[in-house]
Design an enzyme around this catalytic site. Structure first.
Site, short mmCIF file in Angstrom:
data_model
loop_
_atom_site.label_atom_id
_atom_site.label_comp_id
_atom_site.label_asym_id
_atom_site.label_seq_id
_atom_site.Cartn_x
_atom_site.Cartn_y
_atom_site.Cartn_z
N CYS A 134 -6.04 1.74 5.95
CA CYS A 134 -6.68 0.51 6.41
C CYS A 134 -6.09 0.09 7.76
CB CYS A 134 -6.48 -0.59 5.37
SG CYS A 134 -4.76 -1.16 5.25
N HIS B 167 0.86 -1.19 0.00
CA HIS B 167 0.00 0.00 0.00
C HIS B 167 0.90 1.24 0.00
CE1 HIS B 167 -3.73 -2.06 1.98
NE2 HIS B 167 -3.18 -2.81 1.05
N CYS C 38 -2.21 -0.51 7.60
CA CYS C 38 -1.45 0.73 7.50
C CYS C 38 -1.56 1.56 8.77
CB CYS C 38 -1.89 1.52 6.27
SG CYS C 38 -1.52 0.66 4.73
N GLU D 145 1.01 3.78 1.94
CA GLU D 145 1.53 4.10 3.27
C GLU D 145 2.71 3.21 3.63
OE1 GLU D 145 -3.07 4.32 3.65
OE2 GLU D 145 -1.58 3.27 2.43
#
Length: 165
Positions: free
Chosen positions: A83, A54, A86, A56
């Protein structure tokens, strides 16, 4: 607030890079405590074939390598609410502040479904500013998923769901 908009615009540039690469358009920018260090990244799940890639996570990895430490204390700008994975990483990295654009009502863990980053049971809490350039972030996601649905054959369309309502 002006600085938040400026840095979110940079995160949106990273999100556009992701879209061009066929990735869900989420971008992130880490800004060090003094503002002197800036490191960006975007989603790379498809490219890397890695469920943890992701935006992040990518930016935290880059920042940790560049800074030579895992405590990153600065501010993370991300175009979509993080999410659970993260959000947990932000707590672990001791990020001081999170600024995000669009909320994620289906997977958001910074206020929408859960609030991992401000959970008092954890060893660290992250200050959160939400909704900075939310319309631009949401529009980019909607446009990406619309184009994706238009390219998918009819029998595959049911599995593509927009992140943003």
């Amino acid at each position: 607030m002006e600085a938040d908009i400026y840095f979110m615009q940079a995160a949106l540039k990273w999100a556009r890079r992701a879209a061009v690469a066929g990735e869900i358009p989420v971008g992130a920018l880490w800004v060090g405590e003094g503002g002197e260090e800036k490191i960006g990244a975007c989603n790379r799940k498809e490219t890397r074939r890695d469920p943890t890639a992701h935006a992040e996570m990518e930016v935290l990895r880059r920042a940790s390598r560049k800074m030579g430490r895992w405590r990153l204390q600065g501010t993370l700008y991300v175009t979509l609410e993080p999410c659970v994975m993260c959000a947990g990483a932000l707590v672990s990295a001791r990020i001081a502040r999170l600024v995000y654009g669009a909320p994620d009502p289906k997977a958001g863990a910074c206020g929408s479904l859960w609030n991992v980053v401000e959970d008092t049971r954890l060893c660290h809490r992250v200050e959160v500013t939400e909704g900075v350039m939310a319309d631009a972030s949401s529009q980019l996601l909607r446009q990406f998923f619309k184009q994706l649905r238009e390219r998918k054959p009819e029998h595959q369309r049911h599995s593509v769901k927009s992140v943003v309502a």
